[in-house]
Design a protein around this motif. Structure first.
Motif, mmCIF file in Angstrom:
data_model
loop_
_atom_site.group_PDB
_atom_site.id
_atom_site.type_symbol
_atom_site.label_atom_id
_atom_site.label_comp_id
_atom_site.label_asym_id
_atom_site.label_seq_id
_atom_site.Cartn_x
_atom_site.Cartn_y
_atom_site.Cartn_z
ATOM 1 N N PRO B 169 52.583 -10.462 -4.985
ATOM 2 C CA PRO B 169 51.995 -11.643 -5.621
ATOM 3 C C PRO B 169 51.388 -12.573 -4.585
ATOM 4 O O PRO B 169 51.543 -12.342 -3.393
ATOM 5 C CB PRO B 169 53.215 -12.291 -6.260
ATOM 6 N N GLU B 172 51.845 -19.628 -4.710
ATOM 7 C CA GLU B 172 51.982 -20.319 -6.004
ATOM 8 C C GLU B 172 50.887 -21.357 -6.238
ATOM 9 O O GLU B 172 50.340 -21.464 -7.335
ATOM 10 C CB GLU B 172 53.341 -21.021 -6.072
ATOM 11 N N GLN B 175 47.602 -19.787 -7.012
ATOM 12 C CA GLN B 175 47.524 -19.276 -8.391
ATOM 13 C C GLN B 175 46.983 -20.302 -9.379
ATOM 14 O O GLN B 175 46.354 -19.951 -10.371
ATOM 15 C CB GLN B 175 48.909 -18.834 -8.864
ATOM 16 N N ALA B 325 43.067 -15.565 -8.137
ATOM 17 C CA ALA B 325 44.189 -16.446 -8.463
ATOM 18 C C ALA B 325 44.705 -16.148 -9.868
ATOM 19 O O ALA B 325 45.905 -16.157 -10.127
ATOM 20 C CB ALA B 325 43.752 -17.901 -8.336
ATOM 21 N N ARG B 326 43.780 -15.885 -10.787
ATOM 22 C CA ARG B 326 44.203 -15.651 -12.163
ATOM 23 C C ARG B 326 44.984 -14.350 -12.284
ATOM 24 O O ARG B 326 46.007 -14.274 -12.967
ATOM 25 C CB ARG B 326 43.001 -15.628 -13.096
ATOM 26 N N ASN B 328 46.540 -13.078 -9.944
ATOM 27 C CA ASN B 328 47.659 -13.172 -9.008
ATOM 28 C C ASN B 328 47.755 -11.894 -8.171
ATOM 29 O O ASN B 328 48.824 -11.404 -7.862
ATOM 30 C CB ASN B 328 48.968 -13.423 -9.767
#
Ligand SMILES: Nc1ncnc2c1ncn2[C@@H]1O[C@H](COP(=O)(O)OP(=O)(O)OP(=O)(O)O)[C@@H](O)[C@H]1O
Ligand SMILES: [Mg+2]
Lengths: 252, 410
Positions: B169, B172, B175, B325-326, B328
Motif C-alpha cells: 500500500p 496514508e 491516499q 492515490a485512489r 492505493n
C-alpha cells in the motif's frame, strides 16, 4: 517628387545574393527607397521579388550583400529584428490566423498585457477599434474569426497590423491580388495616405496600372537580377512591359 | 443529405445558435450538453434510479477527474495540430515510479512523503512531455509517431522498473489525493467552496462588465447578466448539495466534494486562463490556425510546441497522482487506453482535429460525457469488451458529427 536624392535612403540593399540549393533566386541585387516613396518591384513569376522582400523582412537572411537602414549597416536575421527596425511586411498569401479574431491577429506576436501578466483584451480591442477608425475601415465585428470576413476585410487587418506599430518601411507583396476593384481602390487610397506620412513602401504587383498609379520608381527583376530601375514619370507602360519580357532596358 | 433534410438541419442550428448566445456557450457544445442530459435521463431510467443517485454522481465525479484533467491539456495539444498518444502509458509509468518512491526510497508515514512524491511525479511527467515535445518540434518527427513510441516505451518502462509487480500500500496522506473515504473535504468546507465560487463568479462578471463599459464596449443587458450569474450560482449550489447528499458509509457524515474533483476544478480554471488570457495560449491557437503566419509574426513555434507537450506531461502527472492515490497502488497496467478516453473527451467537447479550435470547458464536459457512458454501462452490467466497442463508436461518431457541423457552417 517628395524624395530628393540628397536625403539618406530609408533602406539600401547592396549586392544582395541568395541561392536556394543551386537556384540563384537573387544575384547582386541593388534596391533603395526614400521616405514617402513607393517603389514597385516587377518581374515575371519566379523573378525573385518575394525572395528579395523576404531578405529585407528577416525571413531569409541573404548569403551575400549589405543592408543599410537609415544609412547604418544592419543584419536582419529574423522577422522580429526586422520589425524592431520598423520594417513591416504584408506577405503574398494573407498571413492571418483564420481561427482568431481581428484583435488577436492585429496584435499577434506583440500582445498587450495587464500588470499581472495576462492578455489585456480590452486594451487591444480598444486600440484595434481606434486603428480601424483611423484607416476609415469598417468590420462587422472585431470578435468573429477572421475566416468569416471578406478578402478585403482580411487585407485591411493585414495592412493594419503592419502599419499600426510605427512602420517606417512597408512591404506589400501582391496586396490586391485577392481583391475586387472596390477593395483594390481602398488599398490604393491607403498606400497614398501612408506615403503622405513619410513611410517608404515596396509594392509588388502584377497589375501594371496599379503600379503606374501608385509608384514613384519601378525596379524590374529578371532571373534574380535587376534589369533596371526607372522613374514612373520617365517611361511608358510599354517600356516597362518590354523590360519585364525581354529582360533589358528599353532602347530609344 | 437530401434536399429536405438540409433546411430542417439549418433551422435546428439557428435555434441552437440563438439559445447559445443567451447563455454564452458555443452552439455545438450546447448540442452536446442536450445529448448529455438525454443520456443521463435514459441511464437513470435504465438503472432504476441508480445513475442519478448521490452515491453514483459522487463516484462519477471521481471518474471524471482523471480524464478531465488530462483532457484540458489534450485540447492544447490538438489545437496546435499535434496528438499525444502516450499519456495513458505515462500515467502508468509515473504511477509506478511514485509508488516506488514512497515504499522503497522515502518510506511511508513521514510528513514529507506525500508532497515530495507528488512533486517528483509532476516533475517526471513534465520532463517526459517536454522530451517528446522537443523531438516533435526540433527533430521534426510527427507527434503521432513520437507519442506512439512513447505509448509503447513508457508502458513497458512501467513494467520494467518493478518487473510488473504491483506496489502497495501507499502513504496514508498521499491516499487522500485520490478521494477515497477520507479524501473529501466534508459538508462545511464544500459549502464554503461553493460560496467562494459564487462570489468569484459575481465579482468577475462585474469586473469584466465594468472594464468593458470603461472602454465604451457593448455589454449584455443588465438583467441578462444577472440571470447568467444566478444560473451559474444555482449550478454551483446544486453540485455542492449533491456531493453533500452522499453520507460516508462508516460515520454517516456527508462526504462533500472529493479532493480530485477540487483538483479538476482548479485545473480547469487555470487552463482556461492559460488558453484565453496568456501569450502562450494565444500562440498555441495561432500556430494551430496558421503556423506560417505565427512564425512570421515572430512567435517561436518550436519552443511553444515543446511547452504544449510539457504541459500535457504535467497534467498526466497530476492525473497519475490522483489515480495512483485512489487505487492505493502503483501498477504497470494503470491507465491502459486512457489516452483514447482523453482524446475522445477533447473531440466530443468541440476540439477540431484540424487544429486551431477547441475550448477547455468543452473538453471537461466531453470528459463528463465519456465517463457517464462508461459509468452507466458498468451499472447496467455491460461486459467490458462491449463497453470499449461502444466508446470506439462514440469517438468516431463524434468526429463525424463535427465534420458535418463544420461543413454546414461554411
Ligand atoms: N524557400 C525556397 N526554397 C527554394 N527555392 C525557392 C524558395 N523561395 C523561392 N525559391 C525560388 O527562387 C526563385 C524566385 O522566387 P520568388 O518567390 O522570389 O519569385 P517571385 O518573383 O516572387 O514570383 P511570383 O511572381 O510568382 O510571386 C524561384 O525560382 C523559386 O523557385
Ligand atoms: Mg512572389
Amino acid at each position: 517628387m517628395s524624395a530628393t536624392q540628397a536625403q539618406t535612403p530609408l533602406v539600401e540593399l547592396r549586392r544582395i545574393s541568395k541561392t536556394f540549393g543551386g537556384v540563384h533566386a537573387l544575384e547582386d541585387v541593388d534596391v533603395d527607397i526614400y521616405p514617402g516613396e513607393v517603389v514597385a518591384l516587377l518581374g515575371h513569376n519566379g523573378a525573385g521579388k518575394s525572395t528579395l522582400i523576404k531578405v529585407l523582412s528577416g525571413v531569409h537572411p541573404p548569403d551575400h550583400g549589405e543592408i543599410r537602414v537609415f544609412g547604418n549597416p544592419v543584419r536582419i536575421e529574423s522577422t522580429r529584428e526586422a520589425k524592431a527596425l520598423g520594417i513591416e511586411t504584408i506577405y503574398q498569401n494573407l498571413a492571418l490566423a483564420e481561427n482568431l479574431d481581428a484583435v488577436a491577429n492585429l496584435f499577434l506576436g506583440r500582445e498587450r498585457y495587464t500588470r499581472f501578466g495576462f492578455l489585456d483584451e480590452e486594451t487591444m480591442e480598444h486600440e484595434t477599434r481606434r486603428m480601424l477608425d483611423r484607416m476609415k475601415l469598417r468590420l462587422p465585428s472585431l470578435r468573429t474569426e477572421v475566416s468569416r470576413l471578406s478578402g478585403g476585410q482580411r487585407q485591411a487587418i493585414a495592412i493594419g497590423r503592419a502599419v499600426y506599430f510605427d512602420a517606417k518601411i512597408l512591404i506589400m507583396d501582391e496586396p490586391t491580388a485577392a481583391l475586387g476593384p472596390e477593395e483594390t481602390a481602398k488599398v490604393g487610397e491607403l498606400v497614398r495616405e501612408l506615403k503622405a506620412e513619410g513611410i517608404g513602401i515596396f509594392l509588388i504587383s502584377h497589375d501594371i496600372h496599379d503600379v503606374f498609379d501608385l509608384a514613384d520608381r519601378i525596379t524590374v527583376l529578371s532571373h534574380g537580377r535587376v534589369v533596371g530601375t526607372v522613374r514612373t514619370s520617365d517611361v511608358s507602360k510599354d517600356d516597362v512591359l518590354s523590360m519585364i519580357i525581354l529582360g533589358r532596358m528599353p532602347t530609344r | 443529405m437530401t434536399s429536405i433534410d438540409l433546411p430542417r438541419g439549418h433551422a435546428v442550428r439557428l435555434g441552437l445558435e440563438r439559445l447559445s448566445r443567451i447563455i454564452g456557450i458555443d452552439p455545438r457544445l450546447l448540442g452536446m450538453l442536450l445529448v448529455l442530459v438525454v443520456i443521463w435521463l435514459a441511464l437513470n431510467i435504465a438503472t432504476g434510479g441508480t445513475f442519478l443517485s448521490a452515491r453514483n454522481l459522487f463516484n462519477l465525479s471521481l471518474q471524471v477527474a482523471v480524464v478531465g484533467v488530462m483532457a484540458t491539456g489534450m485540447v492544447l495539444v490538438i489545437v496546435s495540430r499535434n496528438i499525444d498518444l502516450s499519456i495513458g502509458s505515462v500515467l502508468g509509468f509515473v504511477g509506478v515510479f511514485g509508488a516506488l518512491m514512497q515504499t522503497e526510497w522515502l518510506g511511508l508515514g513521514h510528513g514529507y512523503t506525500w508532497w515530495v512524491t507528488s512533486l517528483l511525479m509532476l516533475l517526471l511527467g513534465t520532463v517526459i512531455g517536454a522530451g517528446q515535445g522537443a523531438i516533435v518540434a526540433y527533430g521534426g518527427v510527427p507527434s503521432f509517431i513520437v507519442t506512439l513510441g512513447g505509448l509503447l516505451f513508457f508502458r513497458n518502462a512501467a513494467f520494467q522498473i518493478n518487473l510488473g509487480a504491483t506496489v502497495a500500500p501507499l502513504d496514508e496522506t498521499f491516499q487522500l489525493l485520490g478521494g477515497g473515504l477520507n479524501g473529501t473535504i466534508g459538508a462545511f468546507w464544500s459549502w464554503i467552496c461553493g460560496g467562494l465560487a459564487i462570489v468569484a463568479i459575481a465579482v468577475s462578471s462585474i469586473l469584466i462588465r465594468r472594464k468593458r463599459q470603461r472602454f465604451g464596449f457593448a455589454v449584455r443587458p443588465l438583467p441578462m447578466e444577472i440571470v447568467g450569474i444566478v444560473l451559474w450560482s444555482a449550478l454551483v449550489l446544486v453540485f455542492v448539495a449533491v456531493m453533500n447528499a452522499y453520507p460516508q458509509p462508516k460515520t454517516n457524515e456527508p462526504m462533500g466534494i472529493a479532493i480530485p474533483v477540487l483538483i479538476l476544478i482548479g485545473v480547469t480554471l487555470i487552463m482556461t486562463i492559460v488558453a484565453r488570457r496568456t501569450g502562450f495560449g494565444r500562440y498555441v491557437y495561432a500556430i494551430g490556425g496558421n503556423p506560417e503566419s505565427a512564425e512570421l509574426a515572430g512567435i517561436s513555434v518550436k519552443f511553444t510546441i515543446v511547452k504544449v507537450f510539457a504541459l500535457m506531461g504535467l497534467l498526466a502527472g497530476i492525473a497519475s497522482i490522483i489515480i495512483t492515490a485512489r487505487l492505493n497502488a502503483g501498477a504497470s497496467v494503470t491507465g491502459t487506453l486512457t489516452e483514447l478516453n482523453v482524446i475522445a473527451a477533447a473531440v466530443i467537447g468541440g476540439t477540431s482535429l484540424a487544429g486551431g479550435i477547441g475550448t477547455i470547458y468543452g473538453a471537461v464536459l466531453g470528459a463528463v460525457f465519456m465517463q457517464s457512458l462508461e459509468n452507466g454501462m458498468v451499472l447496467l452490467g455491460v461486459p467490458t469488451p462491449l463497453q470499449k466497442m461502444v466508446i470506439a463508436v462514440v469517438l468516431v461518431a463524434a468526429v463525424w458529427i463535427d465534420r458535418v457541423y463544420q461543413r454546414s457552417r461554411t
